[in-house]
Design an enzyme around this catalytic site. Structure first.
Site, PDB file in Angstrom:
ATOM      1  N   ASP A  82      -1.039  -1.444   4.687  1.00  0.00           N
ATOM      2  CA  ASP A  82      -0.753  -2.827   5.099  1.00  0.00           C
ATOM      3  C   ASP A  82      -0.030  -2.812   6.454  1.00  0.00           C
ATOM      4  O   ASP A  82       0.973  -2.108   6.619  1.00  0.00           O
ATOM      5  CB  ASP A  82       0.137  -3.451   4.015  1.00  0.00           C
ATOM      6  CG  ASP A  82       0.282  -4.956   4.171  1.00  0.00           C
ATOM      7  OD1 ASP A  82      -0.623  -5.593   4.730  1.00  0.00           O
ATOM      8  OD2 ASP A  82       1.318  -5.499   3.693  1.00  0.00           O
ATOM      9  N   ASP A 104      -2.827  -3.606  12.685  1.00  0.00           N
ATOM     10  CA  ASP A 104      -2.332  -4.927  13.100  1.00  0.00           C
ATOM     11  C   ASP A 104      -1.856  -4.830  14.551  1.00  0.00           C
ATOM     12  O   ASP A 104      -0.707  -4.506  14.821  1.00  0.00           O
ATOM     13  CB  ASP A 104      -1.204  -5.375  12.172  1.00  0.00           C
ATOM     14  CG  ASP A 104      -0.672  -6.746  12.566  1.00  0.00           C
ATOM     15  OD1 ASP A 104      -1.151  -7.312  13.578  1.00  0.00           O
ATOM     16  OD2 ASP A 104       0.225  -7.255  11.863  1.00  0.00           O
ATOM     17  N   HIS A 180       4.877 -14.657   6.336  1.00  0.00           N
ATOM     18  CA  HIS A 180       5.440 -13.682   5.406  1.00  0.00           C
ATOM     19  C   HIS A 180       6.795 -14.137   4.877  1.00  0.00           C
ATOM     20  O   HIS A 180       7.500 -14.886   5.542  1.00  0.00           O
ATOM     21  CB  HIS A 180       5.588 -12.325   6.098  1.00  0.00           C
ATOM     22  CG  HIS A 180       4.271 -11.688   6.426  1.00  0.00           C
ATOM     23  ND1 HIS A 180       3.790 -11.605   7.700  1.00  0.00           N
ATOM     24  CD2 HIS A 180       3.338 -11.118   5.628  1.00  0.00           C
ATOM     25  CE1 HIS A 180       2.602 -10.998   7.679  1.00  0.00           C
ATOM     26  NE2 HIS A 180       2.308 -10.709   6.443  1.00  0.00           N
ATOM     27  N   ASN A 254      -3.103 -11.549   0.113  1.00  0.00           N
ATOM     28  CA  ASN A 254      -1.972 -10.603   0.094  1.00  0.00           C
ATOM     29  C   ASN A 254      -0.741 -11.212  -0.567  1.00  0.00           C
ATOM     30  O   ASN A 254      -0.282 -12.288  -0.150  1.00  0.00           O
ATOM     31  CB  ASN A 254      -1.582 -10.250   1.532  1.00  0.00           C
ATOM     32  CG  ASN A 254      -2.507  -9.234   2.148  1.00  0.00           C
ATOM     33  OD1 ASN A 254      -3.612  -9.002   1.664  1.00  0.00           O
ATOM     34  ND2 ASN A 254      -2.052  -8.619   3.230  1.00  0.00           N
ATOM     35  N   ASP A 256       3.190 -10.176  -1.905  1.00  0.00           N
ATOM     36  CA  ASP A 256       4.310  -9.241  -2.030  1.00  0.00           C
ATOM     37  C   ASP A 256       5.563  -9.977  -2.511  1.00  0.00           C
ATOM     38  O   ASP A 256       6.157  -9.636  -3.535  1.00  0.00           O
ATOM     39  CB  ASP A 256       4.569  -8.558  -0.675  1.00  0.00           C
ATOM     40  CG  ASP A 256       5.634  -7.485  -0.763  1.00  0.00           C
ATOM     41  OD1 ASP A 256       6.122  -7.222  -1.873  1.00  0.00           O
ATOM     42  OD2 ASP A 256       5.998  -6.904   0.276  1.00  0.00           O
TER      43      ASP A 256
HETATM   44  P1  13P Z   1       4.062 -12.639   1.164  1.00  0.00           P
HETATM   45  O1  13P Z   1       5.343 -12.385   1.840  1.00  0.00           O
HETATM   46  O2  13P Z   1       3.694 -14.093   1.189  1.00  0.00           O
HETATM   47  O3  13P Z   1       4.006 -12.099  -0.227  1.00  0.00           O
HETATM   48  O4  13P Z   1       2.895 -11.898   2.014  1.00  0.00           O
HETATM   49  C1  13P Z   1       2.638 -10.542   1.826  1.00  0.00           C
HETATM   50  C2  13P Z   1       1.731  -9.992   2.871  1.00  0.00           C
HETATM   51  O5  13P Z   1       1.079 -10.676   3.623  1.00  0.00           O
HETATM   52  C3  13P Z   1       1.632  -8.521   2.940  1.00  0.00           C
HETATM   53  O6  13P Z   1       0.862  -8.096   4.021  1.00  0.00           O
HETATM   54  O1  G3H Z   2       3.675  -8.201   5.063  1.00  0.00           O
HETATM   55  C1  G3H Z   2       4.532  -7.397   4.714  1.00  0.00           C
HETATM   56  C2  G3H Z   2       4.776  -7.032   3.311  1.00  0.00           C
HETATM   57  O2  G3H Z   2       5.452  -8.043   2.628  1.00  0.00           O
HETATM   58  C3  G3H Z   2       5.458  -5.714   3.246  1.00  0.00           C
HETATM   59  O3  G3H Z   2       6.815  -5.840   3.502  1.00  0.00           O
HETATM   60  O4  G3H Z   2       7.106  -4.231   5.368  1.00  0.00           O
HETATM   61  O5  G3H Z   2       9.078  -4.981   3.972  1.00  0.00           O
HETATM   62  O6  G3H Z   2       7.347  -3.441   3.015  1.00  0.00           O
HETATM   63  P1  G3H Z   2       7.666  -4.524   4.010  1.00  0.00           P
HETATM   64 ZN    ZN Z   3       0.923  -9.335   5.753  1.00  0.00          ZN
END
Ligand code: 13P
Ligand code: G3H
Ligand code: ZN
Length: 309
Positions: A82, A104, A180, A254, A256
């Site tokens: 990711d 990205d 995000h 996505n 998270d």
């Molecule tokens: P959220 O923060 O909305 O869960 O998005 C996660 C994401 O886009 C990870 O790449």
């Molecule tokens: O888009 C990002 C994801 O939520 C991952 O978050 O980079 O803190 O692991 P992180």
């Molecule tokens: Zn993302």
């Protein structure tokens, strides 16, 4: 069955008007919670690892856990990087056996984004790995990178055809108003479905990715705040908007933040109710169950990918 790429998943999802859930993973309990839900729902799955997750857990550990999940569940599972921010990071994941990577380079100028993405596509495709790229910039927080709302920008549909043709990328993340984290909209939630529609006209049959797609359920915000947390004004993407996107060209959604909140709410409540406990299994077990509940809900009410494995 070995790890799979997302190619066939996306072809079926596009044709079927549903989306595959791409869930961020950082440890065993989160992986197990997601995979247990997908197993019960017979849902294909993308498990994704950010640069931060690699730093936290070590990519080899995460890959082995995901391989254990494939072996135990028999599900088609794609292991995805990711928000890879460099060729080197993407290459390392390809070399370690990931089946999909995201480059990205959306913070770069259009022509540089094409160059950087093209490089990754060449290396990844030579190794049977698929690539996601991003055009347009989401607001919000990833790792230590904060993108301010004023620096974010919607995807320009006039650029997508040239970008896909010149890079050879397999899927494209676009910015239509999601962001995000747990604080996505200041006022009314609003997504630019007109941009999504326009992009899909320019790229017929091509899989689109939606980042920043947590719904930030109110019951989890309340639970976190009831047990000592402080998440004022948290707001996510309404589920009906995500369903609509999944019926359109969006094949990967996505998530998270919702899982982070599920874990945190459960553990906060657990220690409130059981202040003397200190065995991690006692609170990580319920957290894992809660992740499973949230993912089952997503599969049934948001993604529509249940029974498609
Ligand atoms: P959220 O923060 O909305 O869960 O998005 C996660 C994401 O886009 C990870 O790449
Ligand atoms: O888009 C990002 C994801 O939520 C991952 O978050 O980079 O803190 O692991 P992180
Ligand atoms: Zn993302």
């Amino acid at each position: 069955m070995p790890l799979v790429t997302s190619k066939e998943m996306f072809e079926k999802a596009y044709a079927g008007g549903y989306a595959i859930g791409a869930f961020n993973v950082n440890n065993m309990e989160i992986i197990q919670g997601i995979v247990n839900a997908a197993t019960e729902e017979r849902a294909p799955l993308i498990l994704q690892v950010s640069a931060g997750a690699r730093k936290y857990a070590n990519p080899t550990y995460l890959k082995k856990l995901v391989e254990a999940a494939v072996e135990e569940s028999g599900l088609p599972i794609c292991l995805h990087l990711d928000h890879g921010d460099s060729f080197e990071l993407c290459k390392d994941c390809v070399d370690k056996g990931f089946t999909s990577v995201m480059i990205d380079a959306s913070s770069h100028a259009f022509s540089d984004n094409i160059k950087i993405t093209r490089n990754v596509v060449e290396y990844a495709h030579d190794h049977g790995v698929v690539v996601e790229a991003e055009l347009g910039r989401l607001a919000g927080v990833e790792d230590d990178v904060k993108v301010k709302a004023e620096d974010s920008s919607y995807t320009d549909p006039d650029q997508v055809q040239e970008f896909v043709e010149k890079t050879g990328v397999d899927s494209l993340a676009i910015a239509i108003g999601t962001s995000h984290g747990a604080f996505k909209f200041k006022g009314e939630p609003k997504l630019r479905f007109d941009i999504l529609e326009e992009v899909s006209k320019r790229l017929p049959g091509f899989p689109i990715v939606l980042h920043g797609a947590s719904s930030v359920p109110q019951y989890l915000v309340e639970e976190i705040n009831r047990y000592g947390g402080n998440m004022p004004g948290a707001q996510g993407v309404p589920e009906e908007m995500l369903r609509k996107a999944a019926e359109m060209a969006v094949c990967k959604i996505n998530i998270d933040s919702d899982l982070r909140m599920a874990v945190t709410a459960t553990i906060r409540k657990y220690f409130n109710d059981n202040p003397s406990h200190f065995d991690p299994r006692q609170y990580l077990g319920p957290a894992r169950e809660r992740v499973k509940e949230v993912v089952k809900h997503k599969i049934q009410y948001v993604l529509g990918c249940g029974g498609k494995a």
